[in-house]
Write an enzyme that holds these catalytic residues in place. Sequence first.
Site, short mmCIF file in Angstrom:
data_model
loop_
_atom_site.label_atom_id
_atom_site.label_comp_id
_atom_site.label_asym_id
_atom_site.label_seq_id
_atom_site.Cartn_x
_atom_site.Cartn_y
_atom_site.Cartn_z
N CYS A 65 0.89 -1.17 0.00
CA CYS A 65 0.00 0.00 0.00
C CYS A 65 0.92 1.21 0.00
CB CYS A 65 -0.97 -0.02 1.19
SG CYS A 65 -0.18 -0.15 2.81
N ALA A 66 0.44 2.36 0.41
CA ALA A 66 1.30 3.55 0.33
C ALA A 66 2.50 3.44 1.28
CB ALA A 66 0.48 4.79 0.65
#
Length: 441
Positions: A392-393
Amino acid sequence: MVSSLASTVRAEPYGRVVVRAALWLAFLAPFFYLSYGFANWLASRRDDVGSIVFSWEHSIPFLAWTIVPYWSINLFYGLSLLLNDSRQGVDRLAGRYLTAQIVAVACFILFPLTATFVRPATTGLPGFLFAVLGGFDKPFNQAPSLHIALLVIIWDHWRHRLGGPLLPLWHGWCFLIGASVLTTWQHHFIDIPTGALLGFFALWLFPRTGELPFSGARPTSDAKTRRLALFYALGAFLALAGAALGAFFSGVALFLLWPALALAIVAFAYAGAGAKVFQKTAEGYVSLASRVLLWPYRLGAGVNVAIWTRKLPPLVTVSDGVFFGRFPTASEANGFGTVIDLAAELEKPAGADCRWISFPMIDLLPPPVTVQQQAASALESARRDGTVLVCCALGFQRSAGVVAEWLVATGRAKTPALAREMLMATGRPVHLAEATERAAS
């Protein structure tokens, strides 16, 4: 060369498409002239209409012949509606036209501007076209340029339909149309980026394929989500206020409209629209409109990733060829057989040629249980074919949640608590929402 139009198989009878296009044209044409003319008339009755002109614009030459490409957009406006493959395609294109028209005219009425350059006398065909143009188009209705907004919409419509040597010719002609708003002394420079922003907004609001960003949107009832929506909405308001106030001192301030719109879209996502506002596909790509409009937000997200993960390894191993971590670079991603991508806000990096599977989730929110389960199932399937990176980020929450789901679902961890302990043992920060833990149990 003309990929869609040359196809002999249509999704529906072309006669129905033409009828739908004709009906839209019967509405849009008079609506355009009435609303555009009304805004011109209102501005002509005011004595406080200003202008935004940069000093270097006085060096822009007047090229009379460019009135020809300027006028040609009228032809493409109608043809684009008539040459479609489906009634949905007609409806979405008409929605883009209508969006650009309504927003632009609203700006012309609320914040009128005037062109300051006086065109020299022109003869021949250019003179005739300028005379016709002057019959209904007065030197008002400047920013955002409706001409540029419609150009962006029409350019995008045809770039998906043309191929071979016709495509670069189309790009070149569209460049001439865009430049002509300056070389005909019809607009000032600031009208161009504001018009382009409006055009991309219309493309985003009515995408060529996929869900509409506002379809199925429901106001969120979750207090945390509402706070995040308000946070981004406040950022959008401050940027908008900066643009409005700063414009009194310099037209450069109007570029703040870009981050204002980006933050407003993100606020809309948290307010209830969901991850679809980012327009990310299952392969990790985003639409051109999303890429352009949300670029300021994605820039900020990238800086945020760099700050929070600068002292951490980009990824850590979990078990049996499964890793999780922050959003990878292309070279990092290519070191794996599959990447399971959970960041709705980030796009697959250029040059990443590994298998890429995206399940877009919004940051800081518990993901829908079904989506998390689907991602965990895809992880187990991909693991059989090679190493897998779940990202994810930041690699703290969404990726950790899916890996925890996978650990429990495959029996590698008997409980969500044990799954959390296994993830924390990797040395990477893990933030699992309560809802995520309940979904894994």
